[in-house]
Design a protein around this motif. Structure first.
Motif, PDB file in Angstrom:
ATOM      1  N   GLN A  71     -10.005  40.383 -51.174  1.00  0.00           N
ATOM      2  CA  GLN A  71      -9.279  41.101 -50.115  1.00  0.00           C
ATOM      3  C   GLN A  71      -8.579  40.104 -49.198  1.00  0.00           C
ATOM      4  N   LYS A  72      -9.290  39.015 -48.841  1.00  0.00           N
ATOM      5  CA  LYS A  72      -8.685  37.984 -47.999  1.00  0.00           C
ATOM      6  C   LYS A  72      -7.489  37.347 -48.713  1.00  0.00           C
ATOM      7  N   SER A  73      -7.642  37.076 -49.992  1.00  0.00           N
ATOM      8  CA  SER A  73      -6.549  36.479 -50.775  1.00  0.00           C
ATOM      9  C   SER A  73      -5.343  37.412 -50.818  1.00  0.00           C
ATOM     10  N   ALA A  95      -1.682  36.597 -49.344  1.00  0.00           N
ATOM     11  CA  ALA A  95      -0.525  36.666 -50.238  1.00  0.00           C
ATOM     12  C   ALA A  95       0.549  37.599 -49.682  1.00  0.00           C
ATOM     13  N   ARG A  96       0.156  38.598 -48.946  1.00  0.00           N
ATOM     14  CA  ARG A  96       1.128  39.553 -48.389  1.00  0.00           C
ATOM     15  C   ARG A  96       1.922  38.965 -47.232  1.00  0.00           C
ATOM     16  N   ILE A  97       1.356  37.961 -46.569  1.00  0.00           N
ATOM     17  CA  ILE A  97       2.055  37.359 -45.433  1.00  0.00           C
ATOM     18  C   ILE A  97       3.334  36.708 -45.952  1.00  0.00           C
ATOM     19  N   GLY A  98       4.440  37.033 -45.362  1.00  0.00           N
ATOM     20  CA  GLY A  98       5.714  36.463 -45.756  1.00  0.00           C
ATOM     21  C   GLY A  98       6.337  37.132 -46.968  1.00  0.00           C
ATOM     22  N   ARG A  99       5.709  38.142 -47.487  1.00  0.00           N
ATOM     23  CA  ARG A  99       6.239  38.824 -48.672  1.00  0.00           C
ATOM     24  C   ARG A  99       6.641  40.265 -48.358  1.00  0.00           C
TER      25      ARG A  99
END
Length: 188
Positions: A104-106, A110-114
């Protein structure tokens, strides 16, 4: 007239375990084949099968002494087996929960900046068109491969070797014919 329904496999296993736990005794198969139908309603034909499934699952112990097999199960062992199994399952649950939290943390990282933005959509479109253009250029290069200087040089070398081989065979052939003709002239 109601038809009597037979016991399920799990019910038979439970009732067989009750025989062991209530008596806390050691039995041979023939003893269980007599006791189980009378006290627990397990048919004599299925006693061996039920007993074997309990032995396979390590719920009943079996030991061969001489020519006979002896079976036993004590409540304390069943409790220990269940406790060990519970500990293993709790450990697996804990590990699974930890993995889930890490994943969940990963995902969040990964969603940051996407986030889907107009700029990102344009860049994705550009990437797609560049990939398409690259494939077209590769096909174009493949078409002109025979004009590649390295390929042309390889063809020249192959031609040179073939020409030398042809000349060798031609010279040998001519020499052979000449010697053959001379041989005929000299002997006639």
């Amino acid at each position: 007239m109601s038809k009597k329904k037979g016991l399920s496999a799990e019910e038979k296993r439970t009732r067989m375990m009750e025989i062991f736990f209530e008596t806390k005794d050691v039995f041979q198969l023939k003893d269980l084949e007599k006791i189980a139908p009378k006290e627990k309603g397990i048919t004599a034909m299925s006693v061996k099968e039920v007993l074997q499934s309990l032995v396979d699952d390590s719920m009943v112990d079996c030991e061969r002494i001489g020519t006979s097999n002896y079976y036993w199960a004590f409540p304390s062992k069943a409790l220990h087996v269940r406790k060990r199994k519970l500990e293993v399952l709790e450990s697996q649950l804990s590990e699974g929960s930890q993995k889930h939290a890490n994943l969940q943390k990963s995902i969040e990282k990964a969603r940051i900046g996407r986030q889907e933005t107009e700029e990102r959509a344009m860049l994705a479109k550009d990437l797609s068109s560049f990939q398409h253009m690259r494939e077209q250029l590769k096909a174009e290069v493949e078409k002109y491969k025979e004009c590649d200087p390295q390929v042309v040089e390889e063809i020249r070398q192959a031609n040179k070797v073939a020409k030398e081989a042809a000349n060798r065979w031609t010279v040998l052939g001519v020499e052979h014919r000449i010697s053959h003709m001379l041989g005929q002239v000299l002997y006639h």
